[in-house]
Design an enzyme around this catalytic site. Structure first.
Site, mmCIF file in Angstrom:
data_model
loop_
_atom_site.group_PDB
_atom_site.id
_atom_site.type_symbol
_atom_site.label_atom_id
_atom_site.label_comp_id
_atom_site.label_asym_id
_atom_site.label_seq_id
_atom_site.Cartn_x
_atom_site.Cartn_y
_atom_site.Cartn_z
ATOM 1 C CE LYS A 9 40.725 39.509 28.685
ATOM 2 N NZ LYS A 9 39.510 39.444 27.844
ATOM 3 C CE1 TYR A 49 35.786 41.472 31.439
ATOM 4 C CE2 TYR A 49 36.531 39.531 32.624
ATOM 5 C CZ TYR A 49 36.751 40.536 31.703
ATOM 6 O OH TYR A 49 37.955 40.592 31.025
ATOM 7 N NE ARG A 102 42.128 42.218 23.295
ATOM 8 C CZ ARG A 102 41.287 43.117 23.785
ATOM 9 N NH1 ARG A 102 40.874 44.122 23.032
ATOM 10 N NH2 ARG A 102 40.877 43.021 25.033
ATOM 11 C CG ASN A 112 40.401 39.180 24.300
ATOM 12 O OD1 ASN A 112 40.643 38.854 25.461
ATOM 13 N ND2 ASN A 112 39.503 40.096 23.996
ATOM 14 C CG HIS A 115 40.275 43.831 30.731
ATOM 15 N ND1 HIS A 115 39.013 43.966 30.191
ATOM 16 C CD2 HIS A 115 40.381 44.795 31.694
ATOM 17 C CE1 HIS A 115 38.383 44.959 30.803
ATOM 18 N NE2 HIS A 115 39.194 45.472 31.721
ATOM 19 C CD GLU A 126 37.906 47.599 34.158
ATOM 20 O OE1 GLU A 126 36.939 47.195 33.492
ATOM 21 O OE2 GLU A 126 39.059 47.746 33.672
HETATM 22 P P1 CMP Z 1 37.486 42.262 27.530
HETATM 23 O O1 CMP Z 1 38.132 43.479 26.956
HETATM 24 O O2 CMP Z 1 38.134 41.658 28.707
HETATM 25 O O3 CMP Z 1 35.947 42.599 27.885
HETATM 26 C C1 CMP Z 1 34.932 41.611 27.896
HETATM 27 C C2 CMP Z 1 35.405 40.280 27.374
HETATM 28 O O4 CMP Z 1 34.397 39.384 26.998
HETATM 29 C C3 CMP Z 1 36.197 40.513 26.091
HETATM 30 O O5 CMP Z 1 37.418 41.151 26.375
HETATM 31 C C4 CMP Z 1 36.291 39.097 25.554
HETATM 32 O O6 CMP Z 1 37.346 38.373 26.147
HETATM 33 C C5 CMP Z 1 34.972 38.456 26.049
HETATM 34 N N1 CMP Z 1 34.019 38.183 24.974
HETATM 35 C C6 CMP Z 1 33.598 36.953 24.630
HETATM 36 N N2 CMP Z 1 32.705 37.008 23.642
HETATM 37 C C7 CMP Z 1 32.539 38.315 23.343
HETATM 38 C C8 CMP Z 1 31.727 39.011 22.396
HETATM 39 N N3 CMP Z 1 30.918 38.365 21.551
HETATM 40 N N4 CMP Z 1 31.831 40.355 22.352
HETATM 41 C C9 CMP Z 1 32.662 41.025 23.224
HETATM 42 N N5 CMP Z 1 33.430 40.402 24.154
HETATM 43 C C10 CMP Z 1 33.382 39.061 24.210
#
Ligand code: CMP
Length: 138
Positions: A9, A49, A102, A112, A115, A126
């Protein structure tokens, strides 16, 4: 052989973690079969997303994901979807296991670093969101 989509990311790219993430993949015998850097615009981030569009964090997440370049990769290996999810650690870095990407590098639940697809169907959609067949070396 199973495939999954990985994204380093914008926070990971900005902080110089591309090499660190790839080193961890290679150390764990996960093969990179396609890779490129790109900078999503807001529409591309929202499309990627789309499953989260009703979530309260959707705007912030898609603003963040379009805020800078990312590295997208296709990973291949036996059980690579769950193996890579284990290497990443929990979405919320506070709950991530010791030694995961992470746990070691994330700074909040959104920033984080990485992904990974959460299942075979998501992986396949994806992967085709970012790559065409000519860009895959596997
Ligand atoms: P990712 O695995 O990319 O999938 C969705 C993303 O939303 C997640 O990682 C986080 O970067 C982001 N995110 C932000 N807030 C939340 C939340 N409360 N719960 C889950 N994902 C979140």
């Amino acid at each position: 052989m199973e495939k999954t989509l990985s994204i380093i990311k914008p926070d990971g790219v900005k902080r110089g973690l591309i090499g660190e993430v790839i080193r961890r993949l290679e150390n764990n015998k996960i093969k990179v079969i396609a890779i490129k850097m790109l900078h999503m615009d807001i529409n591309q981030a929202q499309g990627f997303y789309a499953v989260h569009q009703e979530r309260p964090f959707f705007k912030s997440l898609t603003d963040f994901m379009s805020s800078g370049p990312v590295v997208v990769m296709i990973l291949e290996g036996d059980n690579v979807i769950s193996k890579y999810r284990e290497l990443m650690g929990a979405t919320n870095y506070k709950e991530a296991a010791e030694g995961t990407i992470r746990k070691d590098f994330a700074t909040d639940i959104e920033k984080n670093v990485v992904h990974g697809s959460d299942g075979p169907e998501t992986a396949s959609s994806e992967i085709s969101y970012f790559f065409n067949t000519f860009e895959i070396a596997g």
